[in-house]
Design a protein around this motif. Structure first.
Motif, PDB file in Angstrom:
ATOM      1  N   HIS A  20       8.198   1.378  14.314  1.00 45.94           N
ATOM      2  CA  HIS A  20       7.902   2.111  13.085  1.00 45.94           C
ATOM      3  C   HIS A  20       8.865   3.283  12.932  1.00 45.94           C
ATOM      4  N   ASP A  37       2.784   7.583   9.347  1.00 46.66           N
ATOM      5  CA  ASP A  37       1.823   7.224   8.306  1.00 46.66           C
ATOM      6  C   ASP A  37       0.751   8.307   8.239  1.00 46.66           C
ATOM      7  N   HIS A  80      -2.347   4.964   2.263  1.00 44.23           N
ATOM      8  CA  HIS A  80      -1.683   5.951   3.119  1.00 44.23           C
ATOM      9  C   HIS A  80      -0.262   6.177   2.620  1.00 44.23           C
ATOM     10  N   HIS A 113       3.556   6.288   3.817  1.00 43.67           N
ATOM     11  CA  HIS A 113       4.546   5.970   4.851  1.00 43.67           C
ATOM     12  C   HIS A 113       5.701   6.925   4.590  1.00 43.67           C
TER      13      HIS A 113
HETATM   14 ZN   LIG Z   1       4.200   3.067   7.907  1.00 43.84          ZN
END
Ligand SMILES: [Zn+2]
Length: 319
Positions: free
Chosen positions: A90, A94, A179, A181
């Motif tokens: 990732h 987040d 959410h 990112h």
């Molecule tokens: Zn993410």
């Protein structure tokens, strides 16, 4: 070309690609968001260079995904993981927030992209030349108000809202928990290609994110010292960064010319139409503010014009 020669060429190409492909790591350093407990204070202090992109840092107990450098393997800690045949890491943090939560620009800058983008729902990218960073805001709402591409923004300007779980890259059948990112990277969006591991919209990557210039967002947001001359980009060979993009473009462009020559020579009726379409498509798909992609579009339109001329002439001859 004989089938044996074709097989040998394909084999050689596969070996070359295998030899050139990087060694992908089995794990990367990962870290939970740091120092965001007083995110709202950072947001309110105009003297600080950056601000947290939401009103506050909150996490609800059902949402636990994903911090910087974490992999996509499902573990008890990652609830929103997904099974994918390739191990990915990732390249962002987040932050949970209900749909409709306002999202703010982290610093002054130029909005280089605002539009729908694959699994992101609505995506916004902002270049911050004064610190040599760009910021990425994913899973925004396509149905609510948002700023358009090309806008100049100030630190703390409202840019968009978080999307509902069926419009933020998710669907009614496969909703994505609401959410943000949030990614930060050294360099400007134009410094990175559209395709390949180094692509500027990357959310999950096969190499360790920091090796690709991605920075841990909470560390940058809470830092008060900016390196002199801005954040340095990773030093890699031109081919490493742009190779994949150049390879695709060359194959499409060479294929377009080959199709055109064949179509004109063999007096085929439809064949001459495809190379131009192919070249224009390559230019548009790979459009990344590199000058040669504009050239590709122009050349493609020229080839397409020849194709249309051939098509009309042959249609008239046959009709
Ligand atoms: Zn993410």
């Amino acid at each position: 070309m004989s089938s044996r020669r074709l097989l040998a060429s394909l084999g050689a190409l596969a070996l070359l690609l295998a030899a050139c492909s990087p060694q992908y790591p089995e794990s990367c350093p990962s870290s939970k968001p740091i120092g965001l407990a007083n995110a709202h204070e950072i947001a309110d202090d105009d003297n600080l260079p950056f601000r947290f992109p939401l009103g506050e840092f909150a996490n609800d107990s059902t949402f636990l995904c994903c911090w910087f450098g974490v992999s996509n393997e499902c573990t008890p800690e990652i609830k929103d993981c997904y099974e994918y045949p390739v191990l990915l890491f990732h390249a962002a943090e987040d932050y949970w927030g209900p749909a409709g939560t306002p999202v703010y620009a982290m610093a002054d800058g130029h909005m280089s992209f605002s539009g729908t983008a694959g699994g992101y729902g609505w995506l916004i990218l902002i270049d911050h030349p004064q610190t040599n960073l760009y910021s990425l805001y994913g899973h925004l709402s396509p149905s609510r108000w948002r700023l358009e591409s090309g806008t100049e923004v100030k630190r703390g300007d409202l840019i968009a809202y978080l999307g509902d779980s069926d419009e933020n890259g998710g669907s009614k059948e496969h909703p994505v928990q609401t959410h943000l990112h949030f990614g930060i990277r050294a360099g400007q969006t134009a410094d990175y290609p559209l395709k390949g591991e180094w692509r500027f919209m990357a959310g999950w990557v096969r190499l360790c994110p920091q090796d690709l210039g991605w920075l841990q967002p909470s560390l940058v947001i809470t830092s008060q010292e900016i390196p002199a001359g801005g954040y340095p980009q990773p030093r890699v060979a031109f081919w490493t960064r742009w190779g994949f993009e150049l390879l695709i473009t060359s194959i499409l462009a060479v294929g377009a010319v080959g199709l055109l020559i064949n179509g004109v020579r063999k007096k085929h009726r439809f064949l001459p139409l495809f190379p131009g379409i192919c070249a224009v498509a390559a230019g548009i798909v790979l459009h990344n503010r590199m000058k040669f992609t504009y050239a590709l579009i122009v050349v493609g339109i020229f080839i397409l014009a020849i194709g249309i001329y051939c098509f009309i002439r042959r249609s008239v001859q046959r009709g």
